[in-house]
Design an enzyme around this catalytic site. Structure first.
Site, PDB file in Angstrom:
ATOM      1  N   PRO A 136       0.794  -1.235   0.000  1.00 28.37           N
ATOM      2  CA  PRO A 136       0.000   0.000   0.000  1.00 28.37           C
ATOM      3  C   PRO A 136       0.824   1.282   0.000  1.00 28.37           C
ATOM      4  O   PRO A 136       0.262   2.378   0.100  1.00 28.37           O
ATOM      5  CB  PRO A 136      -0.799  -0.125   1.302  1.00 28.37           C
ATOM      6  CG  PRO A 136       0.112  -0.886   2.214  1.00 28.37           C
ATOM      7  CD  PRO A 136       0.809  -1.886   1.326  1.00 28.37           C
ATOM      8  N   GLU A 137       2.150   1.172  -0.125  1.00 22.91           N
ATOM      9  CA  GLU A 137       2.997   2.369  -0.100  1.00 22.91           C
ATOM     10  C   GLU A 137       2.537   3.412  -1.117  1.00 22.91           C
ATOM     11  O   GLU A 137       2.621   4.623  -0.857  1.00 22.91           O
ATOM     12  CB  GLU A 137       4.458   1.999  -0.381  1.00 22.91           C
ATOM     13  CG  GLU A 137       5.179   1.331   0.774  1.00 22.91           C
ATOM     14  CD  GLU A 137       5.069  -0.184   0.756  1.00 22.91           C
ATOM     15  OE1 GLU A 137       5.901  -0.842   1.409  1.00 22.91           O
ATOM     16  OE2 GLU A 137       4.152  -0.718   0.085  1.00 22.91           O
ATOM     17  N   ILE A 138       2.063   2.952  -2.280  1.00 21.08           N
ATOM     18  CA  ILE A 138       1.663   3.867  -3.346  1.00 21.08           C
ATOM     19  C   ILE A 138       0.559   4.801  -2.875  1.00 21.08           C
ATOM     20  O   ILE A 138       0.437   5.944  -3.333  1.00 21.08           O
ATOM     21  CB  ILE A 138       1.234   3.058  -4.596  1.00 21.08           C
ATOM     22  CG1 ILE A 138       1.370   3.897  -5.870  1.00 21.08           C
ATOM     23  CG2 ILE A 138      -0.166   2.488  -4.451  1.00 21.08           C
ATOM     24  CD1 ILE A 138       2.768   3.935  -6.399  1.00 21.08           C
TER      25      ILE A 138
END
Length: 266
Positions: A136-138
């Protein structure tokens, strides 16, 4: 529960037979890793690698919510992103590590962000049927550069890899098993037992050969087929004519179980 004397309370170390179990112990924070915790896991891994009585290593988390939810974002908010990266070894001291021993992730819950990167860095993955995976870094204005994007790129076709990388979505354990990223999916209360059973299964073989097989796999993955074949020929004596190979052949001919020199010099 045995523990290394200089580990913080956020990391537990235990030895069961020939298996070291390293457990993230921050369940109230979904086992997110701050810098101190990441360095402690790195230290525990170093200890397990150096201990000749250890044949395999299991990485897991405390509780049933999370294996590891990545870096501690509260710490990152104070000191900046990138907390938990150990120089030369990556997140949790594992995502850039070249571990010579079989490394198993016992994914007891969510393995997301750095947690998914750590799981992907392991050789084998046993997951709870309720576990979820994702990068989920994006969604937070970042890219999973500590091994997540790189390993997904190597493991999956382009279109599926970009779906996981670009969306930041979460995926169930069964879906990741179908993609070949998870070996076994079991009920949550069976995760560690299944990981230990898997460790025992592989450790019944020659530890000497397990380590050489890891090295050959890495050469084959990173180089050309010819380079990997050449490496095999260069190390032919170690691969095929060791004390363990002689014992394995003798055991077969005598109709008995092999007694490999596991845990001792060969």
């Amino acid at each position: 529960m045995t523990n290394l004397p200089d580990l913080p309370a956020t990391v537990h170390y235990e030895q069961r037979g020939a298996v070291a179990i390293i457990r993230l112990n921050r369940p109230d924070l979904r086992n997110a890793a701050d810098s101190a915790t990441s360095h402690a896991v790195h230290h525990a891994l170093n200890h397990a690698e150096a201990d000749d009585s250890i044949g395999a290593i299991i990485l897991t988390g405390t509780g049933d919510r999370a294996f590891c939810s990545g870096m501690d974002l509260k710490e990152a908010g104070r000191v900046g992103a990138g907390t938990g990266l150990v120089p030369g070894a990556g997140f949790l001291g594992i995502t850039e590590r070249n571990c010579p021993k079989p490394l198993i992730a016992a994914v007891n819950g969510a393995a997301v962000a750095g947690g998914m990167e750590a799981a992907l860095a392991c050789d084998l993955v046993v997951a709870s049927q309720d576990a979820v995976f994702g990068l989920p870094e994006i969604k937070r204005g970042m890219v999973a550069f500590a091994g997540g994007v790189q390993r997904i790129a190597r493991a999956l076709p382009r279109q599926k890899a970009f779906e996981i990388i670009f969306s930041g979505a979460y995926y169930g354990a069964a879906e990741f098993q179908a993609l070949g990223l998870v070996n076994r999916v079991v009920p949550q209360d069976r995760v560690l037992d299944e990981a230990l059973a898997l460790a025992d299964e592989i450790l019944a073989n020659s530890w000497h050969c397990l380590r050489l097989a890891k090295q050959l796999h890495q050469v084959a993955r990173d180089g050309t087929l010819q380079q990997a074949i050449d490496w095999g020929h260069e190390h032919g004596a170690a691969l095929m004519n060791s004390a363990d190979s002689r014992e394995g052949i003798a055991a077969y001919n005598q109709g008995r179980a092999a007694g490999f020199s596991n845990g001792t010099a060969i």
